[in-house]
Scaffold this motif. Structure first.
Motif, mmCIF file in Angstrom:
data_model
loop_
_atom_site.group_PDB
_atom_site.id
_atom_site.type_symbol
_atom_site.label_atom_id
_atom_site.label_comp_id
_atom_site.label_asym_id
_atom_site.label_seq_id
_atom_site.Cartn_x
_atom_site.Cartn_y
_atom_site.Cartn_z
ATOM 1 N N THR A 1 -41.343 27.368 36.993
ATOM 2 C CA THR A 1 -41.174 26.831 38.343
ATOM 3 C C THR A 1 -42.102 25.651 38.565
ATOM 4 O O THR A 1 -41.710 24.636 39.139
ATOM 5 C CB THR A 1 -41.446 27.924 39.396
ATOM 6 N N VAL B 1 -42.137 32.827 34.691
ATOM 7 C CA VAL B 1 -41.329 32.314 35.805
ATOM 8 C C VAL B 1 -42.145 31.311 36.613
ATOM 9 O O VAL B 1 -41.653 30.225 36.951
ATOM 10 C CB VAL B 1 -40.819 33.466 36.696
ATOM 11 N N ASN B 2 -43.396 31.643 36.922
ATOM 12 C CA ASN B 2 -44.242 30.721 37.686
ATOM 13 C C ASN B 2 -44.531 29.444 36.904
ATOM 14 O O ASN B 2 -44.555 28.357 37.477
ATOM 15 C CB ASN B 2 -45.539 31.397 38.120
ATOM 16 N N GLN C 1 -36.759 31.797 41.473
ATOM 17 C CA GLN C 1 -37.419 32.838 40.687
ATOM 18 C C GLN C 1 -36.433 33.908 40.223
ATOM 19 O O GLN C 1 -36.534 34.390 39.101
ATOM 20 C CB GLN C 1 -38.543 33.476 41.495
ATOM 21 N N SER D 1 -43.362 37.408 34.929
ATOM 22 C CA SER D 1 -43.748 36.759 36.187
ATOM 23 C C SER D 1 -44.532 35.481 35.914
ATOM 24 O O SER D 1 -44.323 34.458 36.569
ATOM 25 C CB SER D 1 -44.601 37.696 37.037
ATOM 26 N N SER E 1 -38.946 38.395 44.913
ATOM 27 C CA SER E 1 -37.917 38.015 43.948
ATOM 28 C C SER E 1 -37.550 39.179 43.036
ATOM 29 O O SER E 1 -36.383 39.384 42.732
ATOM 30 C CB SER E 1 -38.400 36.830 43.107
ATOM 31 N N LYS E 2 -38.557 39.939 42.616
ATOM 32 C CA LYS E 2 -38.280 41.101 41.762
ATOM 33 C C LYS E 2 -37.466 42.148 42.511
ATOM 34 O O LYS E 2 -36.563 42.756 41.953
ATOM 35 C CB LYS E 2 -39.587 41.712 41.253
ATOM 36 N N GLY F 1 -45.445 30.945 44.628
ATOM 37 C CA GLY F 1 -44.688 31.658 43.605
ATOM 38 C C GLY F 1 -45.321 32.991 43.268
ATOM 39 O O GLY F 1 -44.629 34.002 43.091
ATOM 40 N N TRP F 2 -46.639 33.023 43.210
ATOM 41 C CA TRP F 2 -47.344 34.267 42.916
ATOM 42 C C TRP F 2 -47.141 35.275 44.049
ATOM 43 O O TRP F 2 -46.901 36.453 43.809
ATOM 44 C CB TRP F 2 -48.817 33.954 42.705
ATOM 45 N N MET G 1 -43.301 36.491 44.168
ATOM 46 C CA MET G 1 -42.741 37.170 43.003
ATOM 47 C C MET G 1 -42.312 38.604 43.310
ATOM 48 O O MET G 1 -41.239 39.030 42.876
ATOM 49 C CB MET G 1 -43.729 37.133 41.835
ATOM 50 N N LEU H 1 -35.867 34.864 36.469
ATOM 51 C CA LEU H 1 -36.082 36.253 36.047
ATOM 52 C C LEU H 1 -34.882 36.768 35.253
ATOM 53 O O LEU H 1 -35.047 37.420 34.211
ATOM 54 C CB LEU H 1 -36.300 37.159 37.261
#
Length: 156
Positions: free
Chosen positions: A15, A11-12, A142, A8, A59-60, A52-53, A56, A146
């Motif tokens: 991004t 990814v952030n 994301q 994670s 997105s997961k 993004g946080w 996440m 991922l």
């Protein structure tokens, strides 16, 4: 340092790097209006890692649901999620345009002091539309990152 980051976190970070590169390219393309662009777009660089946080987990969940599908259904699932994100982005942009359009109309009718604010509001609309579109598409970005990072991770 990067080895200690979770997927994670990576990814952030990626991004944010993509956002900074996009911001720099658009800043260069703004030419004479680079000061307006810089002022109105810097908050976007701050919002991207924060959003993004928060996004996440979404997105997961999209990624995990996609793993349970097979073949054509998997492609349909990811295409459907892309279309939903795209429609959400366009709907937010339309609402934003309507709000700023109302402010510009007030400026034109004399309710606001000068036409200058209307021009600034128009530029803010352009920046906000770009920001809304990027933030609405953030889960899609994301999910792609991922997938790439999960495939590169060694199996335990």
């Amino acid at each position: 340092m990067l080895k200690n980051l979770t997927i994670s976190g990576k990814v952030n970070l990626i991004t944010e790097i993509i956002a900074i590169i996009t911001w720099a390219i658009l800043l260069i393309a703004a030419k004479d209006d680079w000061q307006f662009f810089a002022v109105f777009s810097v908050p976007l660089l701050i919002l991207i890692p924060i959003c993004g946080w928060f996004l996440m987990p979404v997105s997961k969940k999209i990624s995990e649901k996609g793993k349970t599908k097979n073949g054509l259904w998997k492609a349909a699932w990811y295409a459907g999620m892309f279309i939903v994100n795209l429609l959400a982005a366009f709907m937010l942009i339309i609402l934003l345009c309507a709000g700023v359009g109302a402010l510009i109309e007030k400026a034109a009718s004399g309710s606001l002091i000068d036409v200058g604010p209307a021009l600034v509001l128009g530029f803010m609309l352009w920046m906000a539309a770009f920001g809304v579109f990027f933030l609405a598409m953030l889960p899609q970005i994301q999910v792609i990152l991922l997938k790439i990072l999960e495939r590169r991770q060694p199996e335990d």
